[in-house]
Design a protein around this motif. Structure first.
Motif, PDB file in Angstrom:
ATOM      1  N   LEU A   5      -2.182 -28.390 -42.050  1.00 29.12           N
ATOM      2  CA  LEU A   5      -3.648 -28.324 -42.176  1.00 29.12           C
ATOM      3  C   LEU A   5      -4.083 -26.985 -42.762  1.00 29.12           C
ATOM      4  O   LEU A   5      -4.984 -26.929 -43.595  1.00 29.12           O
ATOM      5  N   SER A   6      -3.444 -25.923 -42.326  1.00 28.44           N
ATOM      6  CA  SER A   6      -3.767 -24.601 -42.853  1.00 28.44           C
ATOM      7  C   SER A   6      -3.518 -24.548 -44.363  1.00 28.44           C
ATOM      8  O   SER A   6      -4.343 -24.031 -45.118  1.00 28.44           O
ATOM      9  N   MET A   7      -2.385 -25.077 -44.805  1.00 26.15           N
ATOM     10  CA  MET A   7      -2.087 -25.085 -46.248  1.00 26.15           C
ATOM     11  C   MET A   7      -3.106 -25.925 -47.005  1.00 26.15           C
ATOM     12  O   MET A   7      -3.527 -25.562 -48.104  1.00 26.15           O
ATOM     13  N   LEU A   8      -3.508 -27.034 -46.429  1.00 31.59           N
ATOM     14  CA  LEU A   8      -4.519 -27.888 -47.057  1.00 31.59           C
ATOM     15  C   LEU A   8      -5.845 -27.131 -47.191  1.00 31.59           C
ATOM     16  O   LEU A   8      -6.487 -27.179 -48.242  1.00 31.59           O
ATOM     17  N   VAL A   9      -6.227 -26.415 -46.154  1.00 29.07           N
ATOM     18  CA  VAL A   9      -7.440 -25.591 -46.187  1.00 29.07           C
ATOM     19  C   VAL A   9      -7.318 -24.517 -47.269  1.00 29.07           C
ATOM     20  O   VAL A   9      -8.238 -24.295 -48.060  1.00 29.07           O
ATOM     21  N   THR A  14      -9.095 -22.379 -52.180  1.00 29.11           N
ATOM     22  CA  THR A  14      -8.720 -21.630 -53.385  1.00 29.11           C
ATOM     23  C   THR A  14      -9.319 -22.294 -54.623  1.00 29.11           C
ATOM     24  O   THR A  14      -9.880 -21.617 -55.488  1.00 29.11           O
ATOM     25  N   VAL A  15      -9.226 -23.611 -54.705  1.00 24.66           N
ATOM     26  CA  VAL A  15      -9.782 -24.346 -55.848  1.00 24.66           C
ATOM     27  C   VAL A  15     -11.301 -24.197 -55.891  1.00 24.66           C
ATOM     28  O   VAL A  15     -11.884 -23.929 -56.945  1.00 24.66           O
ATOM     29  N   ILE A  16     -11.950 -24.345 -54.734  1.00 19.68           N
ATOM     30  CA  ILE A  16     -13.407 -24.206 -54.677  1.00 19.68           C
ATOM     31  C   ILE A  16     -13.824 -22.796 -55.096  1.00 19.68           C
ATOM     32  O   ILE A  16     -14.775 -22.617 -55.865  1.00 19.68           O
ATOM     33  N   THR A  17     -13.105 -21.797 -54.601  1.00 14.71           N
ATOM     34  CA  THR A  17     -13.424 -20.402 -54.934  1.00 14.71           C
ATOM     35  C   THR A  17     -13.262 -20.161 -56.425  1.00 14.71           C
ATOM     36  O   THR A  17     -14.112 -19.516 -57.051  1.00 14.71           O
TER      37      THR A  17
END
Length: 181
Positions: A5-9, A14-17
């Motif tokens: 879950l952490s990696m998914l977050v 990262t993509v959104i940023t």
């Protein structure tokens, strides 16, 4: 489950940023600092997650560095090359620190993954605000509302997943205790 879950977050945020940073390229001195802050906290969390899956310091660090540099590329795509290089340098250092921190300690793994993933989210939000400061004099307005919503949801998912892990811990401790007798 928590490292996944952490990696998914981390990947999602990262993509959104990246999308937000590309929309308004800020050519001010703080741009390098923003990228470094995001990359360092992101790669530290990646290093911690990789170390839970690869409990060897060398292999965990190597995997963390490779994944962090790939995420640094995702973060800096569409931005000037010097920001990518800043991201790579920060990612290299953060990935090794995260892997070593996790493999050198045995306690509080759940807390550390949640804390460092949240540090990444907070760092990204602060960096987005600093990045957009020239267009939005009021810091809070420099961060799009949907970022707060996505960040809040991601943090809730991480925290809720930790409750499930808390139920698993006593079972593992009990199994270890039985092996010693």
């Amino acid at each position: 489950m928590l490292p996944f879950l952490s990696m998914l977050v981390i990947i999602t945020f990262t993509v959104i940023t990246n999308r937000l940073l590309k929309q308004r390229f800020a050519n001010h001195g703080m741009a390098k600092c923003c990228i470094m802050l995001i990359s360092m906290t992101m790669s530290t969390a990646v290093g911690m997650n990789m170390a839970t899956w690869l409990p060897d310091m060398v292999l965990g660090a190597i995997a963390s560095i490779i994944i962090s540099i790939a995420l640094g590329y995702l973060l800096s795509t569409g931005l000037p090359m010097y920001l990518f290089m800043e991201s790579v340098g920060s990612s290299f250092m953060g990935a090794m620190m995260g892997a070593m921190l996790t493999l050198m300690t045995t306690q509080y793994l759940t807390l550390s993954i949640i804390f460092f993933t949240m540090m990444f989210i907070v760092s990204a939000i602060i960096s987005i605000g600093v990045w957009n400061r020239e267009m939005f004099p009021i810091f809070i307005k420099a961060i799009p509302k949907h970022i707060y919503i996505v960040a809040g949801l991601m943090i809730c998912v991480l925290v809720l997943s930790s409750f499930e892990i808390q139920h698993e811990v006593p079972v593992k401790a009990e199994q270890q205790h039985q092996h010693h007798h």
